[in-house]
Design a protein around this motif. Sequence first.
Motif, mmCIF file in Angstrom:
data_model
loop_
_atom_site.group_PDB
_atom_site.id
_atom_site.type_symbol
_atom_site.label_atom_id
_atom_site.label_comp_id
_atom_site.label_asym_id
_atom_site.label_seq_id
_atom_site.Cartn_x
_atom_site.Cartn_y
_atom_site.Cartn_z
ATOM 1 N N ALA A 22 0.810 -0.852 -0.023
ATOM 2 C CA ALA A 22 -0.176 0.010 -0.052
ATOM 3 C C ALA A 22 1.276 1.015 -0.097
ATOM 4 N N LEU A 23 2.301 1.341 1.349
ATOM 5 C CA LEU A 23 2.633 2.288 0.627
ATOM 6 C C LEU A 23 3.483 2.749 -0.493
ATOM 7 N N SER A 24 4.137 1.103 -0.730
ATOM 8 C CA SER A 24 4.349 1.392 -2.338
ATOM 9 C C SER A 24 3.666 1.938 -3.362
ATOM 10 N N ILE A 29 2.622 6.171 -6.683
ATOM 11 C CA ILE A 29 0.678 7.759 -7.087
ATOM 12 C C ILE A 29 1.261 9.221 -7.093
ATOM 13 N N LEU A 30 2.004 9.041 -5.878
ATOM 14 C CA LEU A 30 2.920 10.387 -5.261
ATOM 15 C C LEU A 30 3.686 11.258 -6.223
ATOM 16 N N ILE A 31 4.440 10.650 -6.657
ATOM 17 C CA ILE A 31 5.743 10.529 -7.687
ATOM 18 C C ILE A 31 5.418 10.895 -9.352
ATOM 19 N N LEU A 48 12.142 10.321 -16.196
ATOM 20 C CA LEU A 48 12.674 8.677 -16.352
ATOM 21 C C LEU A 48 12.205 7.797 -14.597
ATOM 22 N N LEU A 49 12.481 9.170 -13.755
ATOM 23 C CA LEU A 49 12.005 8.217 -12.107
ATOM 24 C C LEU A 49 10.570 7.538 -12.515
ATOM 25 N N THR A 50 9.469 8.529 -13.358
ATOM 26 C CA THR A 50 7.616 8.438 -13.089
ATOM 27 C C THR A 50 8.093 6.808 -14.278
ATOM 28 N N TYR A 51 8.519 7.035 -14.680
ATOM 29 C CA TYR A 51 8.660 5.684 -16.028
ATOM 30 C C TYR A 51 8.891 4.633 -14.015
ATOM 31 N N LEU A 52 9.924 4.328 -13.431
ATOM 32 C CA LEU A 52 10.117 3.607 -12.864
ATOM 33 C C LEU A 52 8.821 3.443 -11.748
ATOM 34 N N SER A 53 8.647 4.700 -11.084
ATOM 35 C CA SER A 53 7.224 4.298 -10.444
ATOM 36 C C SER A 53 6.308 3.797 -11.212
ATOM 37 N N VAL A 54 5.520 3.853 -12.733
ATOM 38 C CA VAL A 54 5.168 2.713 -13.426
ATOM 39 C C VAL A 54 5.209 1.035 -12.924
ATOM 40 N N ALA A 55 6.365 0.809 -13.131
ATOM 41 C CA ALA A 55 6.831 -0.346 -13.194
ATOM 42 C C ALA A 55 6.225 -0.868 -11.393
ATOM 43 N N PHE A 268 8.263 -2.817 -1.333
ATOM 44 C CA PHE A 268 8.676 -1.184 -0.847
ATOM 45 C C PHE A 268 9.510 -0.716 -1.739
ATOM 46 N N GLN A 269 10.188 -0.415 -2.633
ATOM 47 C CA GLN A 269 11.036 0.143 -3.638
ATOM 48 C C GLN A 269 9.589 1.517 -4.150
ATOM 49 N N GLY A 270 8.198 0.863 -4.161
ATOM 50 C CA GLY A 270 8.079 2.768 -4.514
ATOM 51 C C GLY A 270 7.840 3.859 -3.640
ATOM 52 N N ALA A 271 7.162 2.475 -2.349
ATOM 53 C CA ALA A 271 7.865 4.368 -0.962
ATOM 54 C C ALA A 271 8.993 4.320 -0.923
ATOM 55 N N ALA A 272 10.024 3.713 -1.261
ATOM 56 C CA ALA A 272 11.407 4.736 -1.069
ATOM 57 C C ALA A 272 11.916 5.287 -1.713
ATOM 58 N N ASN A 273 11.576 5.777 -2.761
ATOM 59 C CA ASN A 273 11.654 6.424 -4.024
ATOM 60 C C ASN A 273 10.830 7.336 -3.892
#
Length: 331
Positions: A22-24, A29-31, A48-55, A268-273
């Motif tokens: 959920a945090l990720s 989504i926030l990014i 590029l970070l946004t594309y990573l966030s989609v993944a 947790f990668q999305g939350a860490a970013n």
Amino acid sequence: MAVGDETEVYVYEQVVILISCALSFFGSILIICTYVVWTDLRTKPRKLLTYLSVADLLSAISYSYGVWRVFESNSWDCILQGAISTFANTSSFFWTVAIAIYLYIFIVSSNQRLADSLVLWFHIISWGIPLGITVAAVCLQKIGYDASEVSVGWCWVSIQAPDHVLWMLLTGKIWEFLAYLTLPILYVLIKKHIHRAHAALSEYRPILASSAVSQSRSSMADRKMTLIPVIFIALRIWSTLRFLLMLLDSPARQSPLLVTLHGIGNTFQGAANCIMFVLFTKPVRARLAAAVCCCCYRATHRGSDASIQDPGSSNGPLRREDVSHRVWGED
């Protein structure tokens, strides 16, 4: 693997990992939202970070479904979830390395044109290779139930496949190992370049009142260069450790602590970013705080239409100018 030797996933492990998912999810989504809403913050690395966030968003969704279901057979949704998580997880590895390569060329080589020209190749590689591997794995019936040998309830490579180790490497582990090697090297080189440039400029830079601010920004950027590979390895190492223990047929791979760390690390990668590039990035953090304050102001203003506020009261709602001053620090 012997029948009945599956790794048991406990309820508390499910709860913890679902919270991580959920945090990720919300972090990714926030990014994405901050990139879409604030056009002046649309730098190429943040794109590029946004594309990573989609993944990472796809990973969080697919992993959360797998952890919630805790599959016990090769059902259709097991294969679908395993295919989505395989694609998203592998794509996340590629985009993480792509960002490091872009920053290296942009900062160290000082060649923005070359860095920008690679973005198309980043798309082809970071989406294309994971998609090709996933389609091949599904067509060859390699995706399926893995008894949580190297997962936590979700499906990945079928443990019954005779060449499951090879497909575990192709669908994730080999790219994970390459990221372990590539990320620290690139970011160490970037840090060294920044330090050399900072040292060279400091010989000619006069001592000004604003130097403390500049030094603070440089220090924050330097910490991020250190944290990016460190956090990536710290999150992913538990999955790698369980994979190695599986190869050794060690019962330690079923340790509840190790299984929980593996689940958190993979999800947790999305939350860490989000923490690093939104909450720890002052301009973005300030704008988020301003947006929250404005929303609170509007809610308070609507709820107090019938009352009269004392203009001198410290408990009154913040004006827009006050928000700008307190959040942005503008004079």
